[in-house]
Design a protein around this motif. Structure first.
Motif, PDB file in Angstrom:
ATOM      1  N   PHE A  72      -4.151   8.640 -13.989  1.00 58.99           N
ATOM      2  CA  PHE A  72      -3.911   9.315 -15.250  1.00 58.99           C
ATOM      3  C   PHE A  72      -3.574   8.278 -16.313  1.00 58.99           C
ATOM      4  N   LEU A  73      -4.081   8.540 -17.505  1.00 57.57           N
ATOM      5  CA  LEU A  73      -3.692   7.746 -18.668  1.00 57.57           C
ATOM      6  C   LEU A  73      -2.902   8.682 -19.579  1.00 57.57           C
ATOM      7  N   HIS A  74      -1.606   8.454 -19.630  1.00 56.60           N
ATOM      8  CA  HIS A  74      -0.724   9.292 -20.429  1.00 56.60           C
ATOM      9  C   HIS A  74      -0.595   8.676 -21.826  1.00 56.60           C
ATOM     10  N   ILE A  75      -0.746   9.522 -22.825  1.00 53.18           N
ATOM     11  CA  ILE A  75      -0.618   9.057 -24.208  1.00 53.18           C
ATOM     12  C   ILE A  75       0.560   9.793 -24.835  1.00 53.18           C
ATOM     13  N   THR A  76       1.574   9.037 -25.189  1.00 55.10           N
ATOM     14  CA  THR A  76       2.806   9.614 -25.726  1.00 55.10           C
ATOM     15  C   THR A  76       2.835   9.467 -27.245  1.00 55.10           C
ATOM     16  N   ALA A  77       3.048  10.604 -27.919  1.00 52.24           N
ATOM     17  CA  ALA A  77       3.127  10.619 -29.385  1.00 52.24           C
ATOM     18  C   ALA A  77       1.992   9.827 -30.013  1.00 52.24           C
ATOM     19  N   PRO A  78       0.747  10.226 -29.763  1.00 53.09           N
ATOM     20  CA  PRO A  78      -0.392   9.436 -30.248  1.00 53.09           C
ATOM     21  C   PRO A  78      -0.471   9.375 -31.764  1.00 53.09           C
ATOM     22  N   LYS A  79      -1.110   8.309 -32.239  1.00 49.54           N
ATOM     23  CA  LYS A  79      -1.366   8.104 -33.660  1.00 49.54           C
ATOM     24  C   LYS A  79      -2.873   8.100 -33.895  1.00 49.54           C
ATOM     25  N   PRO A  80      -3.307   8.304 -35.110  1.00 48.51           N
ATOM     26  CA  PRO A  80      -4.762   8.302 -35.385  1.00 48.51           C
ATOM     27  C   PRO A  80      -5.463   7.042 -34.895  1.00 48.51           C
ATOM     28  N   GLU A  81      -4.783   5.912 -34.925  1.00 49.77           N
ATOM     29  CA  GLU A  81      -5.413   4.662 -34.474  1.00 49.77           C
ATOM     30  C   GLU A  81      -5.640   4.622 -32.964  1.00 49.77           C
ATOM     31  N   ASP A  82      -5.126   5.592 -32.233  1.00 51.98           N
ATOM     32  CA  ASP A  82      -5.398   5.700 -30.794  1.00 51.98           C
ATOM     33  C   ASP A  82      -6.734   6.392 -30.527  1.00 51.98           C
ATOM     34  N   SER A  83      -7.360   6.903 -31.571  1.00 52.60           N
ATOM     35  CA  SER A  83      -8.661   7.552 -31.425  1.00 52.60           C
ATOM     36  C   SER A  83      -9.685   6.546 -30.928  1.00 52.60           C
ATOM     37  N   ALA A  84     -10.342   6.871 -29.819  1.00 54.73           N
ATOM     38  CA  ALA A  84     -11.324   5.987 -29.187  1.00 54.73           C
ATOM     39  C   ALA A  84     -11.856   6.703 -27.960  1.00 54.73           C
ATOM     40  N   THR A  85     -12.801   6.074 -27.288  1.00 54.13           N
ATOM     41  CA  THR A  85     -13.220   6.552 -25.977  1.00 54.13           C
ATOM     42  C   THR A  85     -12.515   5.713 -24.926  1.00 54.13           C
ATOM     43  N   TYR A  86     -11.939   6.378 -23.945  1.00 54.68           N
ATOM     44  CA  TYR A  86     -11.218   5.693 -22.885  1.00 54.68           C
ATOM     45  C   TYR A  86     -12.041   5.772 -21.597  1.00 54.68           C
ATOM     46  N   ASN A  96     -18.304  -7.067  -5.849  1.00 53.40           N
ATOM     47  CA  ASN A  96     -18.213  -7.636  -7.191  1.00 53.40           C
ATOM     48  C   ASN A  96     -18.546  -6.634  -8.273  1.00 53.40           C
ATOM     49  N   GLN A  97     -18.949  -5.432  -7.880  1.00 47.47           N
ATOM     50  CA  GLN A  97     -19.397  -4.460  -8.857  1.00 47.47           C
ATOM     51  C   GLN A  97     -18.255  -3.566  -9.317  1.00 47.47           C
ATOM     52  N   PHE A  98     -18.355  -3.141 -10.573  1.00 47.03           N
ATOM     53  CA  PHE A  98     -17.428  -2.196 -11.169  1.00 47.03           C
ATOM     54  C   PHE A  98     -18.204  -0.916 -11.469  1.00 47.03           C
ATOM     55  N   TYR A  99     -17.650   0.232 -11.093  1.00 50.73           N
ATOM     56  CA  TYR A  99     -18.290   1.520 -11.338  1.00 50.73           C
ATOM     57  C   TYR A  99     -17.492   2.268 -12.400  1.00 50.73           C
ATOM     58  N   PHE A 100     -18.195   2.657 -13.466  1.00 52.49           N
ATOM     59  CA  PHE A 100     -17.534   3.273 -14.606  1.00 52.49           C
ATOM     60  C   PHE A 100     -17.731   4.776 -14.641  1.00 52.49           C
ATOM     61  N   GLY A 101     -16.719   5.488 -15.144  1.00 53.51           N
ATOM     62  CA  GLY A 101     -16.869   6.878 -15.485  1.00 53.51           C
ATOM     63  C   GLY A 101     -17.528   7.009 -16.847  1.00 53.51           C
ATOM     64  N   THR A 102     -17.788   8.250 -17.258  1.00 55.79           N
ATOM     65  CA  THR A 102     -18.482   8.492 -18.533  1.00 55.79           C
ATOM     66  C   THR A 102     -17.533   8.522 -19.717  1.00 55.79           C
ATOM     67  N   GLY A 103     -16.227   8.493 -19.450  1.00 55.19           N
ATOM     68  CA  GLY A 103     -15.278   8.348 -20.542  1.00 55.19           C
ATOM     69  C   GLY A 103     -14.729   9.652 -21.086  1.00 55.19           C
ATOM     70  N   THR A 104     -13.587   9.540 -21.758  1.00 51.74           N
ATOM     71  CA  THR A 104     -12.988  10.638 -22.514  1.00 51.74           C
ATOM     72  C   THR A 104     -12.892  10.205 -23.967  1.00 51.74           C
ATOM     73  N   SER A 105     -13.495  10.993 -24.838  1.00 47.33           N
ATOM     74  CA  SER A 105     -13.439  10.710 -26.275  1.00 47.33           C
ATOM     75  C   SER A 105     -12.202  11.368 -26.854  1.00 47.33           C
ATOM     76  N   LEU A 106     -11.274  10.549 -27.312  1.00 51.24           N
ATOM     77  CA  LEU A 106     -10.011  11.039 -27.853  1.00 51.24           C
ATOM     78  C   LEU A 106     -10.016  10.964 -29.374  1.00 51.24           C
ATOM     79  N   THR A 107      -9.680  12.079 -30.004  1.00 51.77           N
ATOM     80  CA  THR A 107      -9.521  12.113 -31.458  1.00 51.77           C
ATOM     81  C   THR A 107      -8.102  12.562 -31.767  1.00 51.77           C
ATOM     82  N   VAL A 108      -7.383  11.781 -32.542  1.00 47.26           N
ATOM     83  CA  VAL A 108      -6.028  12.119 -32.947  1.00 47.26           C
ATOM     84  C   VAL A 108      -6.043  12.441 -34.435  1.00 47.26           C
ATOM     85  N   ILE A 109      -5.656  13.657 -34.742  1.00 48.01           N
ATOM     86  CA  ILE A 109      -5.737  14.160 -36.122  1.00 48.01           C
ATOM     87  C   ILE A 109      -4.398  13.966 -36.826  1.00 48.01           C
ATOM     88  N   PRO A 110      -4.429  13.387 -38.029  1.00 47.96           N
ATOM     89  CA  PRO A 110      -3.158  13.140 -38.748  1.00 47.96           C
ATOM     90  C   PRO A 110      -2.441  14.442 -39.092  1.00 47.96           C
TER      91      PRO A 110
END
Lengths: 110, 112
Positions: A72-86, A96-110
């Motif tokens: 889990f990636l916990h985001i506490t009291a997020p700010k707009p600048e935390d908006s990104a894909t994680y 040697n290989q890394f396997y990636f997920g498709t990501g979570t797109s986070l939008t933080v609204i002011p």
């Protein structure tokens, strides 16, 4: 087959509204689980590495935790600048290989 | 920031033409990776290198070849580009521990 699944696909939060992103994985012998942040038009930027169940890492408003089946990636009291894909990624033991997920797109609204 | 440079940043080409993307690093890192990123698929590994002239295939290697003749350069070649290879391509590097990756800024490739 090694797999990484992230949820939700997208998340909209009000500024200050804490939440969590999930990364579930199936891998033969986990060597490491990784969290990255990706801003639009840029390459992913490394955030954390977790190696074993029970481990936790923190950076500013972000805290990553790991169990035997998910992280889990916990985001506490997020700010707009935390908006990104994680992005979550895993590395299997001995590989040697890394396997990636498709990501979570986070939008933080002011 | 890790010293990784991808070139070109943007390229438009036609189906059937050869295309070479370049990744250059100034970190002297052992491992280098090529990924493609597409909506709904996330980052998928094309090829990677664990040393000069040492390379291996990833999960989506068909239609791609790579070469690494120097530590600092890792080339990705599309021998005959197809529209399905339209994507954003990222290069990444890892040090001798290979415990985390540093990514370049990406190359947007459009095959018409």
């Amino acid at each position: 087959e090694d797999q990484v699944t992230q949820s939700p696909e997208a998340l909209r939060l009000q500024e200050g509204e804490s939440s969590s992103l999930n990364c579930s994985y199936t891998v033969s012998g986990l060597r490491g689980l990784f969290w990255y942040r990706q801003d639009p038009g840029k390459g992913p930027e490394f955030l954390f590495t977790l190696y074993s169940a029970g481990e936790e890492k923190e950076k500013e408003r972000l805290k990553a935790t790991l169990t035997k089946k998910e992280s889990f990636l916990h985001i506490t009291a997020p700010k707009p600048e935390d908006s990104a894909t994680y992005l979550c990624a895993v590395q299997a033991g001995g590989g040697n290989q890394f396997y990636f997920g498709t990501g979570t797109s986070l939008t933080v609204i002011p | 920031d890790a010293g990784i440079t991808q070139s070109p940043r943007h390229k438009v080409t036609e189906t059937g033409t050869p295309v070479t993307l370049r990744c250059h690093q100034t970190e002297n890192h052992r491992y280098m990776y090529w990924y493609r990123q597409d909506p709904g698929h996330g980052l998928r590994l094309i090829h990677y290198s664990y040393g000069v002239k040492d390379t291996d295939k990833g999960e989506v290697s068909d239609g791609y070849s790579v070469s690494r003749s120097k530590t600092e350069d890792f080339l990705l070649t599309l021998e005959s580009a197809t529209s399905s290879q339209t994507s954003v391509y990222f290069c990444a590097i890892g040090d001798h521990t290979n415990e985390k990756l540093f990514f370049g800024s990406g190359t947007q490739l459009s095959v018409l």
